[in-house]
Motif scaffolding. Structure first.
Motif, mmCIF file in Angstrom:
data_model
loop_
_atom_site.group_PDB
_atom_site.id
_atom_site.type_symbol
_atom_site.label_atom_id
_atom_site.label_comp_id
_atom_site.label_asym_id
_atom_site.label_seq_id
_atom_site.Cartn_x
_atom_site.Cartn_y
_atom_site.Cartn_z
ATOM 1 N N ASP A 209 28.091 -0.610 -58.008
ATOM 2 C CA ASP A 209 28.085 -1.985 -58.191
ATOM 3 C C ASP A 209 27.670 -2.124 -56.861
ATOM 4 O O ASP A 209 28.131 -2.122 -56.059
ATOM 5 C CB ASP A 209 29.335 -2.294 -58.452
ATOM 6 N N PHE A 210 26.325 -3.702 -56.801
ATOM 7 C CA PHE A 210 26.415 -4.538 -55.096
ATOM 8 C C PHE A 210 26.351 -4.907 -55.074
ATOM 9 O O PHE A 210 25.223 -6.299 -56.571
ATOM 10 C CB PHE A 210 24.981 -3.061 -54.458
ATOM 11 N N VAL A 211 25.391 -5.901 -54.104
ATOM 12 C CA VAL A 211 25.611 -7.282 -54.332
ATOM 13 C C VAL A 211 24.955 -7.589 -53.448
ATOM 14 O O VAL A 211 24.635 -7.144 -52.174
ATOM 15 C CB VAL A 211 26.885 -7.881 -53.899
ATOM 16 N N VAL A 212 23.508 -8.456 -52.907
ATOM 17 C CA VAL A 212 22.777 -8.583 -51.975
ATOM 18 C C VAL A 212 22.712 -10.324 -52.459
ATOM 19 O O VAL A 212 22.546 -10.886 -53.485
ATOM 20 C CB VAL A 212 20.981 -8.032 -52.856
ATOM 21 N N ALA A 213 22.864 -11.046 -50.933
ATOM 22 C CA ALA A 213 22.718 -12.010 -50.358
ATOM 23 C C ALA A 213 22.148 -12.886 -49.497
ATOM 24 O O ALA A 213 21.920 -11.895 -48.708
ATOM 25 C CB ALA A 213 24.284 -12.770 -50.564
ATOM 26 N N ALA A 214 21.417 -13.576 -49.867
ATOM 27 C CA ALA A 214 21.087 -14.425 -48.338
ATOM 28 C C ALA A 214 20.931 -15.790 -49.483
ATOM 29 O O ALA A 214 20.732 -16.532 -50.244
ATOM 30 C CB ALA A 214 19.233 -13.564 -48.320
ATOM 31 N N ARG A 215 20.604 -16.854 -47.355
ATOM 32 C CA ARG A 215 20.185 -18.032 -47.243
ATOM 33 C C ARG A 215 18.203 -17.880 -47.142
ATOM 34 O O ARG A 215 17.856 -17.297 -46.340
ATOM 35 C CB ARG A 215 21.399 -18.595 -45.824
ATOM 36 N N THR A 216 18.042 -18.823 -48.076
ATOM 37 C CA THR A 216 16.840 -18.683 -48.746
ATOM 38 C C THR A 216 16.300 -20.888 -48.828
ATOM 39 O O THR A 216 17.317 -21.472 -48.472
ATOM 40 C CB THR A 216 16.091 -18.335 -50.034
ATOM 41 N N GLY A 217 15.254 -21.104 -48.676
ATOM 42 C CA GLY A 217 14.552 -22.165 -48.855
ATOM 43 C C GLY A 217 14.419 -23.127 -47.770
ATOM 44 O O GLY A 217 15.004 -22.393 -46.988
ATOM 45 N N PRO A 218 13.879 -24.068 -48.389
ATOM 46 C CA PRO A 218 13.884 -25.122 -46.521
ATOM 47 C C PRO A 218 15.105 -25.398 -45.775
ATOM 48 O O PRO A 218 15.937 -25.342 -46.886
ATOM 49 C CB PRO A 218 12.386 -26.280 -47.134
ATOM 50 N N GLY A 219 14.935 -25.132 -45.162
ATOM 51 C CA GLY A 219 16.397 -25.726 -43.730
ATOM 52 C C GLY A 219 17.722 -24.962 -44.387
ATOM 53 O O GLY A 219 18.643 -24.863 -44.276
ATOM 54 N N GLN A 220 17.421 -23.137 -44.919
ATOM 55 C CA GLN A 220 17.871 -22.410 -45.454
ATOM 56 C C GLN A 220 19.178 -23.189 -46.950
ATOM 57 O O GLN A 220 20.397 -22.630 -46.351
ATOM 58 C CB GLN A 220 18.699 -21.517 -44.861
ATOM 59 N N ARG A 221 18.930 -24.648 -47.604
ATOM 60 C CA ARG A 221 19.355 -24.970 -48.018
ATOM 61 C C ARG A 221 20.167 -24.136 -49.784
ATOM 62 O O ARG A 221 20.726 -24.635 -50.135
ATOM 63 C CB ARG A 221 18.660 -26.071 -48.573
ATOM 64 N N LEU A 222 19.095 -23.175 -49.521
ATOM 65 C CA LEU A 222 19.707 -22.271 -50.996
ATOM 66 C C LEU A 222 20.427 -21.104 -50.543
ATOM 67 O O LEU A 222 20.204 -20.248 -49.826
ATOM 68 C CB LEU A 222 18.213 -22.230 -52.225
ATOM 69 N N LEU A 223 21.393 -20.967 -51.708
ATOM 70 C CA LEU A 223 22.411 -19.631 -51.626
ATOM 71 C C LEU A 223 21.816 -19.350 -52.806
ATOM 72 O O LEU A 223 22.179 -19.167 -53.686
ATOM 73 C CB LEU A 223 23.514 -19.578 -51.439
ATOM 74 N N GLU A 224 20.958 -17.397 -52.743
ATOM 75 C CA GLU A 224 20.668 -16.502 -53.441
ATOM 76 C C GLU A 224 21.281 -15.571 -53.604
ATOM 77 O O GLU A 224 21.328 -14.475 -52.555
ATOM 78 C CB GLU A 224 19.185 -16.141 -53.894
ATOM 79 N N VAL A 225 22.314 -15.171 -54.662
ATOM 80 C CA VAL A 225 23.485 -14.065 -54.715
ATOM 81 C C VAL A 225 22.763 -13.048 -55.998
ATOM 82 O O VAL A 225 22.725 -13.488 -57.047
ATOM 83 C CB VAL A 225 24.420 -14.458 -55.159
ATOM 84 N N VAL A 226 22.366 -11.745 -55.487
ATOM 85 C CA VAL A 226 21.831 -10.766 -56.797
ATOM 86 C C VAL A 226 23.038 -9.793 -57.076
ATOM 87 O O VAL A 226 23.628 -9.358 -56.108
ATOM 88 C CB VAL A 226 21.305 -10.851 -56.923
ATOM 89 N N LEU A 227 24.211 -10.260 -58.471
ATOM 90 C CA LEU A 227 24.558 -8.892 -58.747
ATOM 91 C C LEU A 227 24.332 -8.281 -59.969
ATOM 92 O O LEU A 227 24.027 -8.638 -60.551
ATOM 93 C CB LEU A 227 26.929 -9.765 -59.247
ATOM 94 N N ALA A 228 24.419 -6.425 -58.872
ATOM 95 C CA ALA A 228 23.906 -5.876 -60.030
ATOM 96 C C ALA A 228 24.863 -5.204 -60.752
ATOM 97 O O ALA A 228 25.881 -4.339 -59.848
ATOM 98 C CB ALA A 228 22.445 -5.322 -59.639
#
Length: 408
Positions: A209-228
């Motif tokens: 199990d692992f998680v990948v997370a990053a702030r993305t989008g204009p001004g880093q307004r989006l939080l993208e998280v992948v739980l696999a």
């Protein structure tokens, strides 16, 4: 005959191009030589510990240790028994290549034979041979021989892998730390909080199990998280999880949200693994509005606690497993995190148990979360993910991962 021009000084060693001036102090020349020697020793040491240098200096040192132990056994047999030859053998197994190790073993065998001959002679020459207690017993020879065989197998394994023993340990530690760093959720704006916990199966250091997370989008307004969750568990799944986490980390933020899972699916198909499937859930959260979208690849649904209603809502997104077939489609489900709401994502190790279906496991997890997450009881949320794992899935022999996101 050619000669030097009148009035010129004869060219000596000290005045030739590239030679040190004769006026240079002796101490300065010594310092330069000492620096050169130190630089060469440091370079040789670094090369050796990286596995790219000759091992003859270590072989010489260990070969000199063998006669020292033999002499100590003859002079002080109470303090240096014949089995003390195991020390250079074990050190050689960790530091030498198989060819050099055979040379060291030959010296150790010769030394053991010499000890046997010398002690036998001393026993015969003593006044009371029956009272003579020292010598090489069959058990001592067996211990030294067994250590030699084990050391040779270890050295051959290291040679086949191509990584020194210290490098192998460092590499595994580095890989484990990379997984942990990639699993950290980045810093969030005021009012947003995240709590993440990973527990590998069997108490190992590597998890499927692992998680990948990053702030993305204009001004880093989006939080993208992948739980696999990679198929398998423990070290086998951990090696595949490490590869996938690096690939997923490069994809997150570089592709539109709806293109991430298809790209991850194609990457997994290209690996051609025997156990080549994985599940994943991809969260895209707008940190300004609280709106989010969940896209799933055969993963467990998300669970949202609605603070205004005091209940949990299951967020089920549709999609096949990653790595099964090409051209898979992944449908998302949308939602909104209001103040006081909690979003919980987990892997199946949190809810699966023999004789219990996933629905019952999810109900139990949500019931326990009511006591630990913010707004659901006396807990403040700090360490709630780890506490939920210990409460709900402590004795489950599977990889477990849990992510909590909430707003104040």
């Amino acid at each position: 005959m050619a000669g030097r021009a009148p009035g010129t000084k004869p060219q000596t060693t000290a005045t030739r191009p590239g030679a040190a001036p004769a006026s240079e102090p002796v101490t300065a020349r010594l310092r330069k030589r000492v620096r050169r020697v130190r630089r060469r020793l440091r370079t040789a040491g670094v090369d050796y510990f990286r596995g790219g240098a000759a091992d003859w200096p270590v072989l010489c040192a260990l070969a000199l240790l063998v006669p020292v132990l033999i002499l100590l056994n003859i002079w002080m047999p109470d303090w240096a028994p014949p089995t003390s030859l195991v020390l250079p053998i074990l050190a050689g197994a960790l530091l030498l290549r198989p060819g050099s190790l055979v040379v060291l073993y030959a010296l150790a065998a010769l030394g053991l034979s010499s000890e046997s001959v010398i002690h036998t002679g001393q026993r015969v020459a003593s006044d009371n041979p029956e009272a003579y207690l020292y010598g090489v017993t069959p058990g001592a020879a067996l211990v030294v021989g067994a250590a030699g065989v084990g050391g040779l197998l270890l050295a051959q394994f290291r040679a086949r892998v191509g990584v020194p023993w210290w490098g192998g340990s460092t590499m595994l530690f580095d890989l484990r730390e990379r997984l942990r760093v990639q699993s950290r959720v980045p810093a969030l704006p005021d009012g947003w909080h995240a709590d993440m916990a990973l527990r590998p199966a069997g108490g190992q250091s590597f998890s499927g199990d692992f998680v990948v997370a990053a702030r993305t989008g204009p001004g880093q307004r989006l939080l993208e998280v992948v739980l696999a969750d990679v198929s398998g568990k423990g070290m086998d799944a951990g090696s595949r999880a490490l590869l996938l986490s690096g690939a997923f980390g490069g994809l997150v933020g570089s592709l539109p949200a709806h293109d991430f899972l298809p790209a991850a699916n194609g990457y997994l198909l290209r690996q051609s693994w025997d156990e080549g499937f994985a599940t994943a859930v991809h969260l895209v959260l707008d940190l300004d509005t609280g709106e989010y979208e969940l896209l799933s690849a055969g993963h467990l649904p998300g669970m949202q606690r609605l603070a205004g209603e005091g209940r949990w809502e299951v967020k089920q997104a549709e999609g096949p497993l990653l790595g099964i077939y090409d051209g898979a489609k992944f449908e998302g489900v949308r939602g909104r995190l209001n103040r006081g709401d909690v979003l919980m994502l987990c892997t199946d190790g949190m809810v699966e148990a023999p004789g219990r279906d996933l629905g019952e496991g999810m109900d139990r997890l949500m019931g326990e979360a009511d006591r630990l997450v913010p707004g659901g009881g006396p807990g403040t949320g700090a360490g709630a993910a780890a506490a939920l794992i210990e409460t709900v899935a402590r004795d489950i022999n599977d990889d477990r991962a849990l992510l909590l996101l909430w707003r104040d």
